[in-house]
Design a protein around this motif. Sequence first.
Motif, PDB file in Angstrom:
ATOM      1  N   GLN A 139      31.523 -18.754  -3.842  1.00 19.64           N
ATOM      2  CA  GLN A 139      30.818 -19.720  -4.680  1.00 19.64           C
ATOM      3  C   GLN A 139      31.578 -19.915  -5.982  1.00 19.64           C
ATOM      4  N   SER A 140      31.178 -20.915  -6.748  1.00 20.52           N
ATOM      5  CA  SER A 140      31.728 -21.011  -8.097  1.00 20.52           C
ATOM      6  C   SER A 140      31.239 -19.789  -8.883  1.00 20.52           C
ATOM      7  N   HIS A 141      31.972 -19.420  -9.891  1.00 24.26           N
ATOM      8  CA  HIS A 141      31.639 -18.220 -10.648  1.00 24.26           C
ATOM      9  C   HIS A 141      30.231 -18.316 -11.245  1.00 24.26           C
TER      10      HIS A 141
ATOM     11  N   TRP B 179      27.663 -17.830  -8.536  1.00 25.21           N
ATOM     12  CA  TRP B 179      27.668 -16.437  -8.080  1.00 25.21           C
ATOM     13  C   TRP B 179      26.935 -15.549  -9.078  1.00 25.21           C
TER      14      TRP B 179
ATOM     15  N   ARG C 288      23.408 -18.416  -1.261  1.00 22.07           N
ATOM     16  CA  ARG C 288      23.820 -19.405  -2.262  1.00 22.07           C
ATOM     17  C   ARG C 288      22.628 -19.952  -3.025  1.00 22.07           C
TER      18      ARG C 288
ATOM     19  N   MET D 144      38.421 -14.580  -7.413  1.00 18.49           N
ATOM     20  CA  MET D 144      38.265 -13.210  -7.901  1.00 18.49           C
ATOM     21  C   MET D 144      38.434 -12.181  -6.785  1.00 18.49           C
TER      22      MET D 144
ATOM     23  N   THR E 137      36.899 -21.181 -11.149  1.00 19.53           N
ATOM     24  CA  THR E 137      36.860 -19.770 -10.748  1.00 19.53           C
ATOM     25  C   THR E 137      35.841 -19.597  -9.637  1.00 19.53           C
ATOM     26  N   TYR E 138      36.240 -18.892  -8.597  1.00 22.73           N
ATOM     27  CA  TYR E 138      35.411 -18.748  -7.404  1.00 22.73           C
ATOM     28  C   TYR E 138      35.259 -17.274  -7.049  1.00 22.73           C
ATOM     29  N   VAL E 139      34.073 -16.924  -6.588  1.00 20.90           N
ATOM     30  CA  VAL E 139      33.774 -15.518  -6.319  1.00 20.90           C
ATOM     31  C   VAL E 139      32.913 -15.380  -5.081  1.00 20.90           C
ATOM     32  N   GLY E 140      33.067 -14.271  -4.400  1.00 19.20           N
ATOM     33  CA  GLY E 140      32.161 -13.883  -3.329  1.00 19.20           C
ATOM     34  C   GLY E 140      32.202 -12.373  -3.188  1.00 19.20           C
TER      35      GLY E 140
END
Lengths: 345, 345, 345
Positions: A307-309, A312, B320, C285, C299-302
């Motif tokens: 997801q986008s930061h 998230w 999400r 990340m 910025t993307y995170v999971g």
Amino acid sequence: MPSYRLSDFIARFGGELLGADVEIQQVATLEAAGSTQIAFLANPKYARQLAETAAGAIVLGDKARALTDKPRIVAANPYLYFAQISTLLNPPRRPAPGIHPSAVIAAGAQIDPSAAIGPFVSVGEGSRIGADCVLAAGVQLGADVQLGAASWLHANVVVGDSCQLGERVIVHPNAVIGADGFGNAWTGEAWYKIPQIGRVLIGNDVEIGASTTIDRGALGDTVLEDGVRLDNQIQIAHNVHIGKHTAMAGCVGVAGSTRIGAYCTFGGSAMILGHLDIADKVNVMAGTLVGKSILKAGTYVGQYPVQSHEDWLANAAHLRRLDGMATRLKELERKVGRFDADQGE
Amino acid sequence: MPSYRLSDFIARFGGELLGADVEIQQVATLEAAGSTQIAFLANPKYARQLAETAAGAIVLGDKARALTDKPRIVAANPYLYFAQISTLLNPPRRPAPGIHPSAVIAAGAQIDPSAAIGPFVSVGEGSRIGADCVLAAGVQLGADVQLGAASWLHANVVVGDSCQLGERVIVHPNAVIGADGFGNAWTGEAWYKIPQIGRVLIGNDVEIGASTTIDRGALGDTVLEDGVRLDNQIQIAHNVHIGKHTAMAGCVGVAGSTRIGAYCTFGGSAMILGHLDIADKVNVMAGTLVGKSILKAGTYVGQYPVQSHEDWLANAAHLRRLDGMATRLKELERKVGRFDADQGE
Amino acid sequence: MPSYRLSDFIARFGGELLGADVEIQQVATLEAAGSTQIAFLANPKYARQLAETAAGAIVLGDKARALTDKPRIVAANPYLYFAQISTLLNPPRRPAPGIHPSAVIAAGAQIDPSAAIGPFVSVGEGSRIGADCVLAAGVQLGADVQLGAASWLHANVVVGDSCQLGERVIVHPNAVIGADGFGNAWTGEAWYKIPQIGRVLIGNDVEIGASTTIDRGALGDTVLEDGVRLDNQIQIAHNVHIGKHTAMAGCVGVAGSTRIGAYCTFGGSAMILGHLDIADKVNVMAGTLVGKSILKAGTYVGQYPVQSHEDWLANAAHLRRLDGMATRLKELERKVGRFDADQGE
């Protein structure tokens, strides 16, 4: 470079010729192919590229037979057919038989005269290298290693004592077969190393990727059956057993004593814990941690979605409170259910 | 192969003999052992196998002493005891002392005469190799490397300039100790490499797995204290400090400058971010990403559970929207709480 | 060891001198620096260390100029400035030009006389090694490899046939460039290997970490543009394209044919699936699995958050039932909404 006509391919691999019997020198993608190259269409998603390709010929499936007027071969499995053509057109650069003068071959090691042993190779006592094998530069074999006919170890591969590889096995650079497994007993004060006295046994037609490591068994053996395909950077721990034709993508890890069935696939970075049983025909998707046995064929996943930061941060915090949310939901249901009852529903 | 009686083991390692003082030649699992082999029972889960084993003798704990009539040794820690027997029965194949003629030893390097230096080994200027060390084929050491007594570097291991390893350190094939850490400053247009001028300092009795990489410090040093055990394919970044007797399973990654305590364990594929502090006696389970410091001993997890693909599709989508679900739950509670109030509860 | 005054640094790198023009011999951290060493302050978080440091001088930013009375250099980018000083003070130990007598150079390979070729190196037919290159011990190059000026391959690196590396490329020990990609067609009974006939093309000023693997393309090429930085244990699959100045931390995996933009960053252990497009300036990340294209910078995170084992057990179970929870929440909203209506709100 040798060239072939489409009819030469058909004589070897079957299929149906439509259009002119043109001459082909190389394989290429639909996008990049020129007039002396053959491309393929296996996925209808790329049909648009078919319209624009400059390829001299195409391999395609029966349903796509009319999608172009170009010279073409209709094949049951266009991707496989294309691979067969590519293999014909691109034989590997095979070094000449013989032992490079810098190689160090222990007394008593048996090396078939048709094998090619490169520079800086060492082969330990009692090892046997079959016909047509290639040991590229810097390969180091321990003692009592067996290597079946036509196997190819690429540069800087290491194979430990007593490991056995079948025929037509390919091992890519810097892979390690037969290092000690990770076995430690706790003394109360420190770790005590458990001797790793098993072997690695690898069947025929196995391919092992660059920097992949396959540990020897602690007591019994680590086993890869025929046709297994491992990509790069994979870790196979001691006493793992992998059934025939199972394939694993890069960076997969399998912990000790797990038994994996035949015809399985594992996506990149999947991690399989130890002492589990995985049935035949199980597909594990990329990034999934398998923490319990899977006894039924099928597709399994455990991926945390990206997801986008900002999203998230908003969402992930609740993961730590899911149990609380579940309790509150139950309590609400209890109350609302009672309202229902109170109000005569 | 030498053989021993049970009483020989007891003379060396303690324990209590029950039944005949039989002769033993090798260790094996309960399932595979034959009449000249000794097996062990440490986990009551395998007691059924004890009933069926053909082993000549068993090592087991006090509670299990009556579970079989076979010749047996009762030991406080059966797994450790068994490991000690295995070490006795399976001494490593030690190459003879001396320097292989193909090895390239820089002028000024000091190599103890009892050390065994294999083919295609290079040792840089100023390096010192202690007594009884083994450098297997293809090991490459930089300048000013120090290696304590009885350490063993397996094939194709690389150790960079100025790194120091203690006594009885084992490094498995293709591991790399002392490569540059990953340090880059952004100029506004490109990355500028930060020189990595620290070292790797490794204590005594450390074991490092195949293809594991341990980077040198950027300014200070990367440190592994005594007794640390690292499995294969592990990445230890610059300036990490790992306390004594900490153990990590395969594919773990530790980012730069993180300080890990003593007596910790890390399951396979765990990932520890940089600049964190991890206390002593922390257990991190497989596949867990540790993104903040852990200041208290205990067991920590962050594993996404595996599911069938259908279930995962149904469930993961909500991850999400968890924040939305939490908001809706709160709103419901507000409303339902008010109903409660309205209705005099 | 040579020494410099602060004014020497300013003459080279700019910046403003405050305080005495002291002599400096080495760089160090604020914590460890002594009177002949220079440290830096880039992050205000470490301002407390500034008060306590014994460093002879400091590099710091404009906002921090008054935080100490010590001799100091005020620079726009203190971290970069410090790195430039460190590079000046710590030139790499460069081996002397020439070819070690044990190296095996194929007839027809061209090696610039200024290059340094170490022991146990092999270079295949048609390969060309540029000026000032270093090939450390045990490096194995295939045929037709090209290596631009001033590139440095560390010990036991392997580069496959026809791969091309630009100028000033650094490759750390045991990395593998140009192994076969992982391509298999299913015949109905077994995997059939797809020949991997593409190359790896690497631009200028690229750095590649220890034990990282970069596969050759299947048909086209695998490409790393100028200035890319890869840490250790990374897997780059066939036909991946990585844009300029993108940086990846340790243990990242990128599956086949994915196209990654310029100026991206990837945290450790991130996994990028195949056939995706990642835009320029995307930051992924650590530990994140990217399963779909990312078309927008950001910025993307999971990451699954780490918890104590007890909390995880309580919470993670609900992940398998999120869909059920969502349904129940909806049903409650339906009911409670109706109550609202019933009661005239």
